[in-house]
Design an enzyme around this catalytic site. Structure first.
Site, PDB file in Angstrom:
ATOM      1  N   LYS A  59      39.707  48.345  37.831  1.00 61.40           N
ATOM      2  CA  LYS A  59      38.945  49.464  37.810  1.00 61.40           C
ATOM      3  C   LYS A  59      37.389  49.273  37.650  1.00 61.40           C
ATOM      4  O   LYS A  59      36.797  49.208  36.576  1.00 61.40           O
ATOM      5  CB  LYS A  59      39.402  50.062  36.142  1.00 61.40           C
ATOM      6  CG  LYS A  59      39.008  51.421  36.384  1.00 61.40           C
ATOM      7  CD  LYS A  59      40.093  52.271  35.120  1.00 61.40           C
ATOM      8  CE  LYS A  59      39.643  53.781  34.631  1.00 61.40           C
ATOM      9  NZ  LYS A  59      39.675  54.537  35.882  1.00 61.40           N
ATOM     10  N   TYR A 100      35.460  49.572  33.802  1.00 63.96           N
ATOM     11  CA  TYR A 100      35.303  50.451  33.075  1.00 63.96           C
ATOM     12  C   TYR A 100      36.542  51.049  32.723  1.00 63.96           C
ATOM     13  O   TYR A 100      37.743  50.550  33.214  1.00 63.96           O
ATOM     14  CB  TYR A 100      34.617  51.513  33.403  1.00 63.96           C
ATOM     15  CG  TYR A 100      34.956  52.699  34.615  1.00 63.96           C
ATOM     16  CD1 TYR A 100      35.308  52.086  35.873  1.00 63.96           C
ATOM     17  CD2 TYR A 100      35.645  53.732  34.184  1.00 63.96           C
ATOM     18  CE1 TYR A 100      35.942  52.888  36.692  1.00 63.96           C
ATOM     19  CE2 TYR A 100      36.087  54.755  35.152  1.00 63.96           C
ATOM     20  CZ  TYR A 100      36.277  54.410  36.503  1.00 63.96           C
ATOM     21  OH  TYR A 100      36.788  54.966  37.273  1.00 63.96           O
ATOM     22  N   LEU A 116      45.037  52.157  41.575  1.00 68.78           N
ATOM     23  CA  LEU A 116      44.772  51.841  40.310  1.00 68.78           C
ATOM     24  C   LEU A 116      45.893  52.232  39.570  1.00 68.78           C
ATOM     25  O   LEU A 116      46.370  53.285  39.868  1.00 68.78           O
ATOM     26  CB  LEU A 116      43.617  52.655  39.595  1.00 68.78           C
ATOM     27  CG  LEU A 116      43.439  52.348  38.210  1.00 68.78           C
ATOM     28  CD1 LEU A 116      42.679  51.144  38.130  1.00 68.78           C
ATOM     29  CD2 LEU A 116      42.703  53.455  37.496  1.00 68.78           C
ATOM     30  N   GLU A 165      46.282  57.429  46.305  1.00 66.18           N
ATOM     31  CA  GLU A 165      46.061  58.197  45.197  1.00 66.18           C
ATOM     32  C   GLU A 165      44.955  59.196  45.164  1.00 66.18           C
ATOM     33  O   GLU A 165      44.199  59.380  46.448  1.00 66.18           O
ATOM     34  CB  GLU A 165      45.791  57.071  44.126  1.00 66.18           C
ATOM     35  CG  GLU A 165      44.624  56.470  44.339  1.00 66.18           C
ATOM     36  CD  GLU A 165      44.370  55.563  43.321  1.00 66.18           C
ATOM     37  OE1 GLU A 165      44.752  55.395  42.381  1.00 66.18           O
ATOM     38  OE2 GLU A 165      43.418  54.427  43.770  1.00 66.18           O
TER      39      GLU A 165
HETATM   40  N1  PDD Z   1      40.152  57.813  36.538  1.00 71.00           N
HETATM   41  N2  PDD Z   1      43.368  56.350  40.077  1.00 71.00           N
HETATM   42  C1  PDD Z   1      41.925  56.289  39.965  1.00 71.00           C
HETATM   43  C2  PDD Z   1      41.174  55.670  41.268  1.00 71.00           C
HETATM   44  C3  PDD Z   1      41.297  56.497  38.912  1.00 71.00           C
HETATM   45  O1  PDD Z   1      39.983  56.443  38.889  1.00 71.00           O
HETATM   46  C4  PDD Z   1      42.202  57.094  37.756  1.00 71.00           C
HETATM   47  C5  PDD Z   1      41.371  57.392  36.366  1.00 71.00           C
HETATM   48  C6  PDD Z   1      43.399  56.942  37.742  1.00 71.00           C
HETATM   49  C7  PDD Z   1      44.215  57.378  36.675  1.00 71.00           C
HETATM   50  O2  PDD Z   1      44.322  56.505  35.749  1.00 71.00           O
HETATM   51  P1  PDD Z   1      44.512  56.818  34.242  1.00 71.00           P
HETATM   52  O3  PDD Z   1      45.803  57.505  34.307  1.00 71.00           O
HETATM   53  O4  PDD Z   1      44.436  55.467  33.564  1.00 71.00           O
HETATM   54  O5  PDD Z   1      43.504  57.769  33.796  1.00 71.00           O
HETATM   55  C8  PDD Z   1      44.086  56.881  39.003  1.00 71.00           C
HETATM   56  C9  PDD Z   1      39.306  58.173  35.339  1.00 71.00           C
HETATM   57  C10 PDD Z   1      39.913  59.162  34.656  1.00 71.00           C
HETATM   58  C11 PDD Z   1      37.865  58.198  35.635  1.00 71.00           C
HETATM   59  O6  PDD Z   1      37.255  57.557  36.617  1.00 71.00           O
HETATM   60  O7  PDD Z   1      37.268  59.271  35.254  1.00 71.00           O
END
Ligand code: PDD
Length: 298
Positions: free
Chosen positions: A148, A33, A206, A181
């Site tokens: 992801k 996703y 991620l 993270e």
């Molecule tokens: N999550 N690390 C993890 C484990 C994440 O699930 C996310 C994002 C990030 C940040 O990635 P980005 O800057 O590309 O949003 C880091 C999304 C927002 C979610 O699962 O809702």
């Protein structure tokens, strides 16, 4: 407001938006996703999200369901049909629906779903103005967190623990005591000697699109910056801490496990990065790095 979701080629009323009971996303978390920010009805850093999506699909050998341009059109159309000004659009691609067998089924088409929703900017800005609390939890996820996938149970458990503790986010900590993270964000600190630190890209985290955008802004601002793991103790001794994600932007962290970070208030560097990131989002991510190179498969 009536909501419309995209499912496999059709824009459907939210209540009718459904996939097959034997979808592999449902049975095996065999799906990936993206969550993409929407600013003034337009996607932010679309190229970066598409590059990361393609990398996730390729790593799992899920077929790319359509061209990048066609996917961006679907997402934009979903945003338009829901009249989203500021918000996000969720895109999920599963390997498809098939009789339940562990190996990949032959000849199935990927399932594609897109859902758009508004974001309460006032609430986000209010959180940023006072800073948020994080708790720590052991990182119990698998060893391919760079992909992801929708296998988000460990993240959901950590986020629920944060919610029950009255915190905004849970920072996940590896066996060596280093923060990997957040459960859905990347973690940063500003050390006592003013160096911004965030964990380098690896299979343990991620590669956040917001992380990359902020890194680019940090370079442009000429701030001192290091990609290395940091411990919880280091975060507590830091001047500032914050998280980055598509839905949080740059969010100042003022306590970890109930103990204050810095002076216990939101940091000035985090506030500055939030404001320049907002300007970046308003430009929809122009002038960004070569995303194809950023997310090249290992
Ligand atoms: N999550 N690390 C993890 C484990 C994440 O699930 C996310 C994002 C990030 C940040 O990635 P980005 O800057 O590309 O949003 C880091 C999304 C927002 C979610 O699962 O809702």
């Amino acid at each position: 407001m009536s909501r419309i979701a995209y499912v496999n080629g059709r824009y459907l009323p939210y209540a009718k938006a459904a996939v097959h009971a034997e979808d592999r996303g449902f049975q095996f978390a065999d799906a990936v996703y993206e969550v993409i920010a929407v600013n003034e009805g337009r996607l932010v850093d679309a190229e970066g999200h598409m590059a990361r999506l393609e990398r996730s699909l390729d790593e799992l050998r899920i077929l790319r369901p359509m061209s990048r341009a066609a996917l961006v059109m679907v997402l934009t159309e979903t945003v338009l049909r829901n009249r989203i000004h500021t918000g996000s659009v969720y895109l999920q691609v599963s390997r498809g629906a098939a009789r339940r067998e562990f190996p990949f089924p032959a000849g199935v088409r990927p399932t594609v779903v897109a859902i758009a929703r508004p974001l309460d900017m006032a609430k986000s800005d209010a959180n940023a103005a006072k800073g948020v609390a994080v708790i720590t939890r052991p990182d119990i996820r698998w060893s391919r967190c760079d992909i992801k996938t929708v296998g988000l149970l460990p993240a959901a458990l950590a986020k629920q623990a944060a919610k029950e503790a009255g915190a905004y986010e849970a920072w996940l900590v590896d066996r060596d005591g280093f923060v990997t993270e957040g459960s859905s964000s990347n973690a940063w600190i500003l050390t006592a000697d003013n160096v911004l630190v965030t964990r380098p890209i690896s299979n343990a985290i991620l590669g956040g699109i917001t992380r990359n955008a902020v890194m680019e802004l940090v370079r442009r601002e000429g701030l001192r910056f290091e990609e290395r793991p940091f411990t919880v103790a280091e975060a507590l001794a830091a001047r500032e801490a914050f998280v980055t994600s598509t839905t949080s932007f740059v969010m100042p962290v003022t306590s970890v496990d109930g103990k204050p970070v810095g002076n216990g208030g939101p940091g000035v560097v985090a506030a500055r990065l939030r404001s320049i990131y907002e300007a970046h989002a308003a430009s929809h991510g122009r002038g960004q790095p070569d995303w194809q190179a950023v997310f090249a498969a290992p």
